[in-house]
Write an enzyme that holds these catalytic residues in place. Structure first.
Site, PDB file in Angstrom:
ATOM      1  N   GLY A  78       0.852  -1.181   0.000  1.00 15.14           N
ATOM      2  CA  GLY A  78       0.000   0.000   0.000  1.00 15.14           C
ATOM      3  C   GLY A  78       0.886   1.228   0.000  1.00 15.14           C
ATOM      4  O   GLY A  78       1.875   1.273  -0.736  1.00 15.14           O
ATOM      5  N   SER A 110       5.720  -5.349  -1.294  1.00 13.90           N
ATOM      6  CA  SER A 110       5.559  -3.951  -1.702  1.00 13.90           C
ATOM      7  C   SER A 110       5.989  -3.034  -0.557  1.00 13.90           C
ATOM      8  O   SER A 110       7.139  -3.056  -0.155  1.00 13.90           O
ATOM      9  CB  SER A 110       4.117  -3.696  -2.145  1.00 13.90           C
ATOM     10  OG  SER A 110       3.996  -2.465  -2.810  1.00 13.90           O
ATOM     11  N   ALA A 111       5.072  -2.252   0.011  1.00 10.12           N
ATOM     12  CA  ALA A 111       5.446  -1.386   1.133  1.00 10.12           C
ATOM     13  C   ALA A 111       6.023  -2.193   2.297  1.00 10.12           C
ATOM     14  O   ALA A 111       6.895  -1.717   3.019  1.00 10.12           O
ATOM     15  CB  ALA A 111       4.230  -0.591   1.602  1.00 10.12           C
ATOM     16  N   HIS A 147       8.508  -3.653  -7.251  1.00 10.65           N
ATOM     17  CA  HIS A 147       7.838  -3.395  -8.540  1.00 10.65           C
ATOM     18  C   HIS A 147       8.827  -2.833  -9.556  1.00 10.65           C
ATOM     19  O   HIS A 147       8.446  -2.057 -10.443  1.00 10.65           O
ATOM     20  CB  HIS A 147       6.672  -2.410  -8.368  1.00 10.65           C
ATOM     21  CG  HIS A 147       5.721  -2.750  -7.273  1.00 10.65           C
ATOM     22  ND1 HIS A 147       4.817  -3.789  -7.366  1.00 10.65           N
ATOM     23  CD2 HIS A 147       5.520  -2.190  -6.046  1.00 10.65           C
ATOM     24  CE1 HIS A 147       4.105  -3.854  -6.245  1.00 10.65           C
ATOM     25  NE2 HIS A 147       4.519  -2.898  -5.430  1.00 10.65           N
ATOM     26  N   GLU A 182       8.150  -7.522 -10.344  1.00  6.84           N
ATOM     27  CA  GLU A 182       6.926  -8.226  -9.968  1.00  6.84           C
ATOM     28  C   GLU A 182       7.157  -9.736  -9.983  1.00  6.84           C
ATOM     29  O   GLU A 182       7.842 -10.279 -10.854  1.00  6.84           O
ATOM     30  CB  GLU A 182       5.808  -7.898 -10.956  1.00  6.84           C
ATOM     31  CG  GLU A 182       5.443  -6.446 -11.040  1.00  6.84           C
ATOM     32  CD  GLU A 182       4.605  -5.982  -9.855  1.00  6.84           C
ATOM     33  OE1 GLU A 182       3.484  -5.521 -10.080  1.00  6.84           O
ATOM     34  OE2 GLU A 182       5.088  -6.077  -8.707  1.00  6.84           O
TER      35      GLU A 182
END
Length: 224
Positions: A78, A110-111, A147, A182
């Site tokens: 997020g 991700s985060a 990413h 990814e």
């Protein structure tokens, strides 16, 4: 991954990494445009077929006690700035660092992978909130750029991802950055680290030097 169920491609990696651990304390603080309850439910639904129970930290009154007693810690993606802000607000940054340093499994995407780094300075996110510091959990001694891509939108004048990383390394000369595409991940056990995934990564050693990282590469040397 596109066309796949949530956490579809990495569910087995998660189960293998956790081993006999079947309880996860999930940190949904990076979620901004959807509720923490919905976020935790998505993760719980994905992992329940593996017999893994997920508890959202937002549902627990004593969050510091929950971290101290957690069998494993999972941090979702997020907005990285909001995530770190909430971790500081709840007094969890040092606690998670201490907990994981003693052997508690940590999983982040991700985060959540940004959060494992010394700082969040290589996130891709907009600073929608101001955390107390850019210093993150410092579970690993290098930076991740999740990413990661070298694609460029036609007729778009903004900086490419490699150029942004070069900017970071020009001002932070003592830090390496791993561009993680990814569907790729790092699996760390103690001082052992392996690169997993079907796409090559990019290790930026400094502002002018980088190299391609192939699948199943041993990157243990980055842990020092």
């Amino acid at each position: 991954m596109p066309t796949e169920a949530y956490l579809g491609y990495c569910k087995q990696n998660i189960a293998t990494f956790l081993g006999e651990v079947k309880e996860v304390l999930f940190v949904p603080y990076a979620g901004v445009t959807f509720s923490y309850d919905d976020y935790a439910k998505s993760v719980a639904d994905a992992l329940s077929p593996l017999g893994i129970k997920v508890t959202g930290i937002h549902t627990v009154e004593d969050k510091q006690k929950a971290v101290a007693e957690a069998a494993s810690i999972m941090v979702g993606g997020g907005n990285t700035f909001e995530l770190l802000h909430q971790l500081y607000e709840n007094g969890l940054v040092d606690l998670i660092n201490e907990k994981v340093s003693k052997g508690t499994p940590y999983i982040g995407w991700s985060a959540g992978s940004n959060m494992a780094c010394p700082t969040i300075k290589t996130t891709n996110d907009m600073p929608i909130t101001m955390p107390k510091s850019f210093d993150a959990l410092n579970l690993i001694p290098f930076q991740i750029n999740p990413h990661y891509t070298e694609e460029r939108i036609p007729n778009h004048g903004g900086e490419t991802r490699p150029l942004r990383i070069e900017e970071f390394l020009t001002k932070n000369t003592d830090m390496a950055v791993l561009g993680l595409p990814e569907g790729c991940m790092l699996e760390i056990h103690g001082k052992s680290m392996k690169y997993i995934g079907g796409h090559a990564g990019k290790l930026f050693i400094n502002a002018k030097e980088n190299k391609t990282i192939d699948e199943n590469s041993d990157l243990s040397y980055l842990l020092g």
